[in-house]
Design a protein around this motif. Structure first.
Motif, PDB file in Angstrom:
ATOM      1  N   ALA A  70      51.376  19.421  37.939  1.00 44.44           N
ATOM      2  CA  ALA A  70      50.583  19.787  36.769  1.00 44.44           C
ATOM      3  C   ALA A  70      51.423  19.760  35.501  1.00 44.44           C
ATOM      4  CB  ALA A  70      49.966  21.166  36.977  1.00 44.44           C
ATOM      5  N   ARG A  71      52.607  20.323  35.565  1.00 41.99           N
ATOM      6  CA  ARG A  71      53.463  20.343  34.375  1.00 41.99           C
ATOM      7  C   ARG A  71      53.940  18.949  34.008  1.00 41.99           C
ATOM      8  NH1 ARG A  71      56.089  25.652  36.973  1.00 41.99           N
ATOM      9  NH2 ARG A  71      54.868  27.229  35.857  1.00 41.99           N
ATOM     10  N   ALA A  72      54.223  18.124  35.013  1.00 46.50           N
ATOM     11  CA  ALA A  72      54.632  16.746  34.731  1.00 46.50           C
ATOM     12  C   ALA A  72      53.524  15.961  34.051  1.00 46.50           C
ATOM     13  CB  ALA A  72      55.056  16.051  36.022  1.00 46.50           C
ATOM     14  N   ALA A  73      52.256  16.323  34.316  1.00 47.18           N
ATOM     15  CA  ALA A  73      51.122  15.664  33.671  1.00 47.18           C
ATOM     16  C   ALA A  73      50.799  16.276  32.311  1.00 47.18           C
ATOM     17  CB  ALA A  73      49.892  15.751  34.574  1.00 47.18           C
ATOM     18  N   GLY A  74      51.606  17.259  31.871  1.00 47.07           N
ATOM     19  CA  GLY A  74      51.366  17.889  30.581  1.00 47.07           C
ATOM     20  C   GLY A  74      50.288  18.950  30.616  1.00 47.07           C
ATOM     21  N   LEU A  75      49.930  19.437  31.801  1.00 47.15           N
ATOM     22  CA  LEU A  75      48.884  20.451  31.927  1.00 47.15           C
ATOM     23  C   LEU A  75      49.492  21.857  31.896  1.00 47.15           C
ATOM     24  CD1 LEU A  75      46.757  18.776  34.750  1.00 47.15           C
ATOM     25  CD2 LEU A  75      46.566  18.508  32.275  1.00 47.15           C
ATOM     26  N   ARG A  76      48.626  22.826  31.696  1.00 47.51           N
ATOM     27  CA  ARG A  76      49.050  24.217  31.569  1.00 47.51           C
ATOM     28  C   ARG A  76      48.478  25.025  32.724  1.00 47.51           C
ATOM     29  NH1 ARG A  76      46.518  28.194  28.480  1.00 47.51           N
ATOM     30  NH2 ARG A  76      45.286  26.571  27.464  1.00 47.51           N
ATOM     31  N   PRO A  77      49.260  25.288  33.795  1.00 52.04           N
ATOM     32  CA  PRO A  77      48.745  26.058  34.923  1.00 52.04           C
ATOM     33  C   PRO A  77      48.448  27.498  34.531  1.00 52.04           C
ATOM     34  CG  PRO A  77      50.752  24.858  35.516  1.00 52.04           C
ATOM     35  CD  PRO A  77      50.635  24.811  34.030  1.00 52.04           C
ATOM     36  N   VAL A  78      47.251  27.972  34.897  1.00 52.40           N
ATOM     37  CA  VAL A  78      46.831  29.353  34.630  1.00 52.40           C
ATOM     38  C   VAL A  78      46.596  30.026  35.984  1.00 52.40           C
ATOM     39  CG1 VAL A  78      45.106  30.838  33.574  1.00 52.40           C
ATOM     40  CG2 VAL A  78      45.786  28.705  32.433  1.00 52.40           C
ATOM     41  N   PRO A  79      47.301  31.129  36.289  1.00 51.08           N
ATOM     42  CA  PRO A  79      47.203  31.719  37.627  1.00 51.08           C
ATOM     43  C   PRO A  79      45.946  32.557  37.825  1.00 51.08           C
ATOM     44  CG  PRO A  79      48.710  33.000  36.266  1.00 51.08           C
ATOM     45  CD  PRO A  79      48.291  31.815  35.433  1.00 51.08           C
ATOM     46  N   VAL A  80      45.403  32.470  39.051  1.00 53.22           N
ATOM     47  CA  VAL A  80      44.310  33.333  39.502  1.00 53.22           C
ATOM     48  C   VAL A  80      44.788  33.985  40.798  1.00 53.22           C
ATOM     49  CG1 VAL A  80      41.885  33.496  40.134  1.00 53.22           C
ATOM     50  CG2 VAL A  80      42.626  31.739  38.503  1.00 53.22           C
ATOM     51  N   PRO A  81      44.911  35.313  40.842  1.00 50.52           N
ATOM     52  CA  PRO A  81      45.511  35.977  42.005  1.00 50.52           C
ATOM     53  C   PRO A  81      44.758  35.735  43.309  1.00 50.52           C
ATOM     54  CG  PRO A  81      45.521  37.451  40.127  1.00 50.52           C
ATOM     55  CD  PRO A  81      44.696  36.252  39.723  1.00 50.52           C
ATOM     56  N   VAL A  82      45.534  35.733  44.394  1.00 51.62           N
ATOM     57  CA  VAL A  82      45.036  35.589  45.752  1.00 51.62           C
ATOM     58  C   VAL A  82      45.287  36.888  46.501  1.00 51.62           C
ATOM     59  CG1 VAL A  82      45.467  34.400  47.951  1.00 51.62           C
ATOM     60  CG2 VAL A  82      45.389  33.098  45.829  1.00 51.62           C
ATOM     61  N   ASP A  83      44.343  37.302  47.348  1.00 48.08           N
ATOM     62  CA  ASP A  83      44.577  38.423  48.247  1.00 48.08           C
ATOM     63  C   ASP A  83      44.395  37.956  49.685  1.00 48.08           C
ATOM     64  OD1 ASP A  83      41.829  38.352  48.729  1.00 48.08           O
ATOM     65  OD2 ASP A  83      41.384  40.081  47.468  1.00 48.08           O
ATOM     66  N   ALA A  84      44.230  38.874  50.621  1.00 49.02           N
ATOM     67  CA  ALA A  84      44.159  38.511  52.034  1.00 49.02           C
ATOM     68  C   ALA A  84      42.936  37.674  52.364  1.00 49.02           C
ATOM     69  CB  ALA A  84      44.167  39.772  52.897  1.00 49.02           C
ATOM     70  N   ASP A  85      41.913  37.675  51.489  1.00 51.31           N
ATOM     71  CA  ASP A  85      40.698  36.895  51.710  1.00 51.31           C
ATOM     72  C   ASP A  85      40.629  35.654  50.830  1.00 51.31           C
ATOM     73  OD1 ASP A  85      39.524  38.534  53.709  1.00 51.31           O
ATOM     74  OD2 ASP A  85      38.959  39.983  52.174  1.00 51.31           O
ATOM     75  N   GLY A  86      41.750  35.242  50.294  1.00 53.46           N
ATOM     76  CA  GLY A  86      41.769  34.048  49.463  1.00 53.46           C
ATOM     77  C   GLY A  86      41.702  34.380  47.987  1.00 53.46           C
ATOM     78  N   VAL A  87      41.324  33.409  47.189  1.00 56.15           N
ATOM     79  CA  VAL A  87      41.314  33.588  45.747  1.00 56.15           C
ATOM     80  C   VAL A  87      40.317  34.686  45.355  1.00 56.15           C
ATOM     81  CG1 VAL A  87      39.544  31.808  45.332  1.00 56.15           C
ATOM     82  CG2 VAL A  87      41.192  32.384  43.526  1.00 56.15           C
ATOM     83  N   ARG A  88      40.695  35.500  44.373  1.00 57.01           N
ATOM     84  CA  ARG A  88      39.822  36.557  43.861  1.00 57.01           C
ATOM     85  C   ARG A  88      38.745  35.910  42.992  1.00 57.01           C
ATOM     86  NH1 ARG A  88      42.273  41.553  42.538  1.00 57.01           N
ATOM     87  NH2 ARG A  88      40.370  41.868  41.305  1.00 57.01           N
ATOM     88  N   THR A  89      37.529  35.813  43.503  1.00 61.21           N
ATOM     89  CA  THR A  89      36.476  35.111  42.776  1.00 61.21           C
ATOM     90  C   THR A  89      36.053  35.849  41.508  1.00 61.21           C
ATOM     91  OG1 THR A  89      34.919  36.090  44.357  1.00 61.21           O
ATOM     92  CG2 THR A  89      35.568  33.803  44.721  1.00 61.21           C
ATOM     93  N   ASP A  90      36.181  37.198  41.477  1.00 57.90           N
ATOM     94  CA  ASP A  90      35.865  37.913  40.234  1.00 57.90           C
ATOM     95  C   ASP A  90      36.821  37.502  39.122  1.00 57.90           C
ATOM     96  OD1 ASP A  90      37.936  39.106  41.714  1.00 57.90           O
ATOM     97  OD2 ASP A  90      37.605  41.073  40.797  1.00 57.90           O
ATOM     98  N   LEU A  91      38.099  37.351  39.475  1.00 57.20           N
ATOM     99  CA  LEU A  91      39.088  36.931  38.478  1.00 57.20           C
ATOM    100  C   LEU A  91      38.971  35.436  38.178  1.00 57.20           C
ATOM    101  CD1 LEU A  91      42.190  38.972  39.686  1.00 57.20           C
ATOM    102  CD2 LEU A  91      40.498  39.560  37.924  1.00 57.20           C
TER     103      LEU A  91
END
Length: 480
Positions: free
Chosen positions: A220-241
């Motif tokens: 992503a960074r090599a393509a000039g993109l800006r990664p934005v994190p979304v937290p993961v818990d024991a059930d996968g990605v937090r869909t509310d976040l």
């Protein structure tokens, strides 16, 4: 004695012996070296090939192996300091510092670097040769080599038969995915890079799980993109976040690993699967599903959920299915699938980047997955992964019980270990290496500073479970 460690040991021995030979001198005959070092002819051949690749020897068919004549560099070293200015002088790419386009590869290189033979590898991301279907791969390669047209140019989208196989493999029985929805890519990393470049403009945000695979962040960074994190818990990605992140960033792309997530091992919970698609659809965004671990299921795993792509008639999901992890690091083949006009965008980017995947590799893959040996290998691998996971968890319970994960994964090849607060994960990894065991610090799996110290422990890079148990023992000594 023909495994990778034996080859490395013999190559090191021969490298030391070369000091005694003048340049251009002939080495003893193969039969002499085989008897002297008590190795097989195959191991000797591979060790000689290693030295030849390093430029230390030359092999002349019919004549023998000779110590190479070293070319002496003449003249003074050039001044490359001008490059510092040239690499930093470009205007910002969509508001992204151009220096970041070449950054972030450390996490990828860590998993690609082979430790010395005396170090127990709890770091690598590929199957040890003991786990690879080497005989099946060799037979498939031989059969592919006899196919008419194997060395001719393939269609840029991939061989029709291989695209059809991927469509069935991804969509499942009665699936709606067609061969025309699939492109053959040169491995999962290449497919991810193509998807990122096709679906987001330089400078745009891209939502990623946190933590996530360092190779994704680097691409992503090599393509000039800006990664934005979304937290993961024991059930996968937090869909509310996830919904909040789409609203805050106006991103049009989310990349995820719903099955046996790297590094946590989490499986996206059933109630969150539909939510991910609903949220992305409402945002007018794509979901890139990296399904890297589906063929790394353990023998005692519950039934696996279908890919997100199987529940997506509207073309929200761009799916990546790689065979590399379950076969060999050199079988760099993946299926990149999508529905709708986006497929043409993906095709255009891939063609510009690589033209096409070499036909011999595609033909070999077809021979492999169409043989009974492939199904047998997957069953054997599933049992071996279960046994290795069990061995590591048992060793952790005895040596480092505080690090045991609450919900061990039933697929993949790694464990995500939470260290006590205040621990220095980089020093822990360095201390472990000094004790003779290689593990991975958790920092590179986060887009910025890690919220807590972690170690990632892989259990597919060793010959067997005895080395895994010894590795955990050495890790305890390092952490204590």
């Amino acid at each position: 004695m023909n495994d990778g460690s034996s080859v490395a040991q013999l190559a090191a021995t021969l490298r030391d012996e070369l000091i005694r030979y003048p340049e251009g001198a002939k080495l003893p005959a193969s039969r002499v070296l085989v008897a002297r070092h008590q190795v097989s002819p195959v191991t000797l051949s591979r060790a000689i090939a290693t030295l030849a690749a390093e430029g230390l020897v030359t092999s002349r068919p019919g004549a023998g192996v000779f110590k190479a004549t070293q070319q002496r560099r003449t003249g003074t070293a050039g001044d490359v300091s001008w490059q510092e200015i040239a690499l930093a002088a470009h205007p910002p790419l969509g508001g992204v510092d151009p220096a970041t386009r070449g950054a972030g590869a450390a996490g990828v290189l860590a998993t690609l670097t082979s430790p010395p033979p005396e170090v127990i590898d709890l770091n690598g991301g590929y199957l040890h040769t003991e786990l690879q279907p080497e005989r099946a791969l060799g037979a498939a390669l031989a059969r592919a080599g006899r196919r008419p047209g194997t060395w001719s140019r393939p269609p840029v989208e991939g061989l029709p038969e291989l695209r059809e196989w991927f469509a069935r493999d991804i969509g499942g029985p009665g699936g709606t995915l067609a061969a025309s929805d699939v492109l053959v890519a040169a491995g999962g990393q290449s497919a991810l890079t193509t998807a990122l470049r096709a679906l987001a403009a330089p400078g745009a945000p891209v939502l990623v799980e946190s933590p996530t695979y360092p190779g994704l962040l680097a691409a992503a960074r090599a393509a000039g993109l800006r990664p934005v994190p979304v937290p993961v818990d024991a059930d996968g990605v937090r869909t509310d976040l996830l919904a909040q992140a789409f609203e805050a960033t106006r991103a049009r792309l989310f990349v995820c690993q719903p099955l046996f997530h790297n590094p946590t091992g989490a499986v996206l919970a059933p109630q969150r699967r539909a939510e991910v698609l609903r949220i992305a659809r409402a945002a007018g965004a794509f979901v890139v599903e990296d399904d890297f671990a589906r063929r790394l299921v353990h023998a005692d795993s519950p039934a696996l959920p279908l890919p997100l792509a199987a529940d997506d008639p509207d073309g929200v999901v761009v799916h990546v299915r790689s065979l590399t992890k379950a076969a060999s690091p050199s079988l760099r083949i993946a299926g990149l699938s999508a529905r709708g006009p986006v497929l043409e965008r993906l095709r255009a980017i891939q063609v510009v980047d690589s033209f096409f995947v070499p036909r011999p590799l595609q033909e070999t893959t077809l021979e492999l997955v169409g043989s009974p040996a492939w199904a047998k290998h997957l069953r054997t691998l599933a049992g071996a992964l279960r046994d290795r996971r069990t061995a590591v968890l048992t060793a952790l319970a005895a040596e480092l019980p505080a690090l045991l994960p609450q919900r061990p994964p039933y697929g993949g090849y790694h464990l995500w270990l939470r260290l006590p607060d205040g621990s220095d994960e980089r020093e822990a990894a360095a201390s472990a290496l000094r004790r003779g065991v290689a593990v991975t610090a958790g920092g590179p799996y986060f887009t910025a500073e890690a919220p807590a110290p972690y170690l990632r422990l892989s259990y597919v890079g060793t010959p067997g479970t005895a080395q895994l148990e010894d590795g955990v023992h050495r890790l305890r000594q390092a952490l204590s």
